[in-house]
Design a protein around this motif. Sequence first.
Motif, short mmCIF file in Angstrom:
data_model
loop_
_atom_site.label_atom_id
_atom_site.label_comp_id
_atom_site.label_asym_id
_atom_site.label_seq_id
_atom_site.Cartn_x
_atom_site.Cartn_y
_atom_site.Cartn_z
N GLY A 30 7.22 125.47 108.11
CA GLY A 30 6.93 126.80 107.27
C GLY A 30 6.70 126.55 105.78
N LYS A 31 6.25 125.38 105.41
CA LYS A 31 5.90 124.99 104.30
C LYS A 31 4.40 124.88 104.06
N THR A 32 3.93 124.88 102.85
CA THR A 32 2.24 124.75 102.75
C THR A 32 2.01 123.58 101.60
N VAL A 33 1.33 123.04 101.96
CA VAL A 33 1.24 121.52 100.99
C VAL A 33 0.41 122.02 99.98
N LYS A 34 0.75 121.71 98.68
CA LYS A 34 -0.05 121.91 97.70
C LYS A 34 -0.87 120.77 97.14
N SER A 35 -0.14 119.53 97.22
CA SER A 35 -0.84 118.38 96.90
C SER A 35 -0.31 117.19 97.47
N ALA A 36 -1.07 116.08 97.74
CA ALA A 36 -0.70 114.86 98.23
C ALA A 36 -1.26 113.64 97.58
N LYS A 37 -0.24 112.66 97.63
CA LYS A 37 -0.91 111.49 97.01
C LYS A 37 -0.33 110.40 97.66
N VAL A 38 -1.11 109.20 97.93
CA VAL A 38 -0.79 108.18 98.45
C VAL A 38 -0.97 107.03 97.71
#
Length: 67
Positions: A24-32
């Motif tokens: 139910g969530k939407t990803v705004k940003s991701a960083k590895v």
Amino acid sequence: MEKEKFEVSYTEPNNEKELTDWLGKTVKSAKVIHYGSEGRLTIEFTDGTTKVYWFNDLGFWDEERYR
């Protein structure tokens, strides 16, 4: 809350696990970020929550559950 750890096994390929914290969530940003043989995955959701996961060759775990 039950603790979970996502583990990778070389003898059990194609082992899948659903990340229920993301439903139910939407990803705004991701960083590895990689730290040699380990790494950190940081996910920021549009609702303002952030999840941090650590990983290496043998496992993947939620920082909140394994500090």
